[in-house]
Design an enzyme around this catalytic site. Sequence first.
Site, PDB file in Angstrom:
ATOM      1  N   ILE A 134       0.880  -1.162   0.000  1.00  0.00           N
ATOM      2  CA  ILE A 134       0.000   0.000   0.000  1.00  0.00           C
ATOM      3  C   ILE A 134       0.917   1.211   0.000  1.00  0.00           C
ATOM      4  CG2 ILE A 134      -0.248  -0.206   2.525  1.00  0.00           C
ATOM      5  CD1 ILE A 134      -2.933   1.247   2.279  1.00  0.00           C
ATOM      6  N   SER A 135       0.729   2.106  -0.945  1.00  0.00           N
ATOM      7  CA  SER A 135       1.662   3.200  -1.167  1.00  0.00           C
ATOM      8  C   SER A 135       1.723   4.148   0.024  1.00  0.00           C
ATOM      9  CB  SER A 135       1.273   3.995  -2.416  1.00  0.00           C
ATOM     10  OG  SER A 135       1.430   3.225  -3.582  1.00  0.00           O
ATOM     11  N   GLN A 136       2.867   4.806   0.161  1.00  0.00           N
ATOM     12  CA  GLN A 136       3.066   5.872   1.127  1.00  0.00           C
ATOM     13  C   GLN A 136       1.965   6.919   0.958  1.00  0.00           C
ATOM     14  OE1 GLN A 136       6.616   7.943   0.173  1.00  0.00           O
ATOM     15  NE2 GLN A 136       6.630   9.244   1.988  1.00  0.00           N
TER      16      GLN A 136
END
Length: 211
Positions: free
Chosen positions: A59-61
């Site tokens: 899950i992206s920053q």
Amino acid sequence: MKLDQQRDDMVSLLRLRGITDPAVLLAMHDVPREDFVLNSFRDDAYADSALPLTHKQTISQPLIVALMAQILELQPTDRVLEVGTGSGYAAAVLGKLAKEVFTVERIGDLAITAAETIRKLGLENVHVRFGDGLKGWPEEGPYDAITVAAGGDRVPSALFEQLVVGGRLVMPLGPVQDSQNLIRIRKVGEDRYVEDDFGGVRFVPLLPETD
């Protein structure tokens, strides 16, 4: 620290790091990131970092999610295609900003989990599909904006074709994973575009459908 305070702190950090669009900041505040991470990382949901998912995905920053949403320049009437649903978090954020979001995930388990989380949050304008994101979702196109949450060396032609003239496509581009830049392509004609570079990023590679 309570999750509500962590969410407030995350939004404050986003402001400091260049996220200025009030609608994007509000969407980042309103979508509960803790619902999209693995249970073992729930306490770290608002950390300024990417977090692992199953199937070697992430899950992206939060900063990347917010930046991609901001540079898409979304309007409330826009229809958006997302390639690479992952946890569904970015799609949920986009769902707060656009009229309709269509998101495609190549890994069946992730697509199912993301769709369930989005359903529980009542985001009826976000639609999840299991399939090959390289092909887009042509039945629902064309789109005012397209976002690709995986890196490649070029924009898939099917995605460019599904973008309206005047539309924006945001994708990490580069020859290898360690040398990707976040690029916005603005379609100015059926076969013409202009692009802007928003700096170095690191994403998983864009791959075809798998189970």
